[in-house]
Design an enzyme around this catalytic site. Structure first.
Site, PDB file in Angstrom:
ATOM      1  N   GLN A   1      -6.888  -0.989   3.377  1.00 38.73           N
ATOM      2  CA  GLN A   1      -5.951  -0.459   4.793  1.00 38.73           C
ATOM      3  C   GLN A   1      -6.437   0.650   4.755  1.00 38.73           C
ATOM      4  O   GLN A   1      -6.355   1.441   4.768  1.00 38.73           O
ATOM      5  CB  GLN A   1      -4.926  -0.699   4.243  1.00 38.73           C
TER       6      GLN A   1
ATOM      7  N   ASN B   1       8.918  -6.817   3.407  1.00 34.87           N
ATOM      8  CA  ASN B   1       8.488  -5.923   2.871  1.00 34.87           C
ATOM      9  C   ASN B   1      10.534  -4.807   2.996  1.00 34.87           C
ATOM     10  O   ASN B   1      10.697  -4.915   3.924  1.00 34.87           O
ATOM     11  CB  ASN B   1       7.434  -5.442   3.294  1.00 34.87           C
ATOM     12  N   GLY B   2      10.957  -4.624   1.949  1.00 28.15           N
ATOM     13  CA  GLY B   2      11.870  -3.675   1.798  1.00 28.15           C
ATOM     14  C   GLY B   2      13.314  -3.946   1.333  1.00 28.15           C
ATOM     15  O   GLY B   2      13.556  -4.986   1.125  1.00 28.15           O
TER      16      GLY B   2
ATOM     17  N   PRO C   1       1.129  -1.145  -0.197  1.00 26.45           N
ATOM     18  CA  PRO C   1       0.108  -0.174   0.341  1.00 26.45           C
ATOM     19  C   PRO C   1       0.824   1.100  -0.053  1.00 26.45           C
ATOM     20  O   PRO C   1       2.125   1.476   1.046  1.00 26.45           O
ATOM     21  CB  PRO C   1      -0.893   0.132   1.584  1.00 26.45           C
TER      22      PRO C   1
ATOM     23  N   HIS D   1       8.545  -4.822   7.377  1.00 28.23           N
ATOM     24  CA  HIS D   1       8.989  -3.833   6.858  1.00 28.23           C
ATOM     25  C   HIS D   1      10.712  -3.413   7.693  1.00 28.23           C
ATOM     26  O   HIS D   1       9.940  -3.184   8.713  1.00 28.23           O
ATOM     27  CB  HIS D   1       8.239  -2.472   6.617  1.00 28.23           C
TER      28      HIS D   1
ATOM     29  N   ARG E   1       8.311   0.722  -3.786  1.00 27.62           N
ATOM     30  CA  ARG E   1       8.987   1.737  -3.893  1.00 27.62           C
ATOM     31  C   ARG E   1       9.288   1.147  -5.598  1.00 27.62           C
ATOM     32  O   ARG E   1       9.328   1.390  -6.451  1.00 27.62           O
ATOM     33  CB  ARG E   1       9.880   2.459  -3.311  1.00 27.62           C
TER      34      ARG E   1
ATOM     35  N   CYS F   1       3.465   3.246   8.929  1.00 32.25           N
ATOM     36  CA  CYS F   1       3.520   4.559   8.111  1.00 32.25           C
ATOM     37  C   CYS F   1       4.161   5.528   9.203  1.00 32.25           C
ATOM     38  O   CYS F   1       4.223   5.892  10.066  1.00 32.25           O
ATOM     39  CB  CYS F   1       2.210   5.895   7.915  1.00 32.25           C
TER      40      CYS F   1
END
Length: 320
Positions: free
Chosen positions: A72, A202-203, A18, A171, A227, A102
């Site tokens: 989300q 994630n990452g 997201p 993450h 990204r 976030c």
């Protein structure tokens, strides 16, 4: 590799992360075409739903073609989070994700997003109440910790599992890192070693090789790509091919990129109108064309376009 999260079966274990201002309906459709197993929507404020914010309805728009989709929510009030989850449950999303990652100041200063990593007791309350409120599977996205002095992803993951969540995304950065430095994949591995529910890594996944490496090094069940996929929805098909056959797909040509930008722009105009749709395509066009000859000139010019026709004219001139 197929993956089951609660009662939802994914065609593969590649997940679009997201991203606010990026993973709207038009972009998700493009990622679906390229073989993403699960699409995550832009995060939605539980308070905004509570106050019937009109912009939130647009954020929650879902197409039948893109399912399965994860919606989300973010917030810090367990009552509002669980009640709003219940209120929107009839919408056609497959999974409900709770944002605890976030790093943006206005979110963190409200004690939402990654600020929740500092409050395990509140996390327990939010997750358990939300899981009990709806029938759809609930997942949670967290970070490594709030800062280097409070790395608690494993502790938080255990709480989340204990509360009945169906999966957890980790993450490998702290909130203090934002998106800088290197993601710590070791923390993803530690979470995987300590819980039984699926763990999504994630990452720093931006290539087929890095996706394969994350799966091996962390033993995670799925890879979430953020990204690395901006301006590059082809990354999903490239990773799928590499994981399944070991073969590398060639990068798209300038013509393919141009066609994708035009398709993306048409979808934007269809869903948001020309004025907003084309304005939002400015950043996407910059991402799509990074590294191409004349891309700096194109990026400068694209900031002046206001219509689909102008955008196509510009692409015909610079992407040849």
């Amino acid at each position: 590799m197929k993956l089951k999260i609660g009662n939802v079966e994914l065609e593969n274990n590649l997940i679009l992360a997201p991203m606010a201002g990026v993973t709207d309906l038009p972009f998700r459709l493009l990622c679906k075409q390229q073989g993403a197993g699960l699409l995550c929507m832009e995060m939605v404020s539980a308070k905004a739903i509570y106050y019937n914010n009109k912009n939130t309805d647009i954020l929650m728009e879902i197409s039948e073609q893109e399912r399965p989709v994860s919606l989300q929510l973010f917030g810090s009030d367990p009552k509002i989070m669980s009640e709003m989850a219940k209120r929107i449950e009839e919408k056609p999303f497959s999974l409900l994700d709770i944002n605890m990652g976030c790093p943006v100041p206005k979110v963190v200063n409200n004690q939402e997003g990654s600020a929740l990593m500092k409050n395990p007791k509140l996390i327990r309350e939010i997750v358990s109440k939300t899981v009990k409120a709806i029938k759809k599977p609930v997942t949670v996205k967290i970070r490594k910790g709030f800062d280097e002095n409070s790395i608690n992803a494993v502790e938080i993951a255990k709480i989340i599992e204990d509360c009945g969540a169906a999966a957890i995304a980790v993450h490998g950065r702290t909130r203090e890192q934002y998106y800088s430095g290197k993601a710590d994949w070791n923390i993803i591995r530690q979470v995987k070693d300590n819980v039984c529910i699926p763990v999504i890594g994630n990452g720093d996944v931006d290539s087929p090789q890095s996706a394969a490496k994350m799966l091996i090094e962390t033993n995670c069940d799925a890879v979430m790509i953020g990204r690395g996929v901006r301006g590059n929805p082809w990354l999903f098909s490239q990773i799928n091919e590499y994981l399944n056959t070991g073969k590398e797909i060639e990068k798209p040509s300038a013509l393919q990129v141009k066609e994708a930008i035009i398709e993306h722009a048409r979808l934007q105009v269809e869903h948001k109108g020309e004025w907003i749709g084309i304005k939002e395509m400015r950043k996407h066009t910059a991402w799509y064309t990074g590294g191409f000859p004349n891309s700096a000139k194109l990026r400068k010019k694209v900031n002046e376009v206001e219509t689909l026709e102008e955008l196509i004219f510009l692409l015909d001139k610079y992407l040849v």
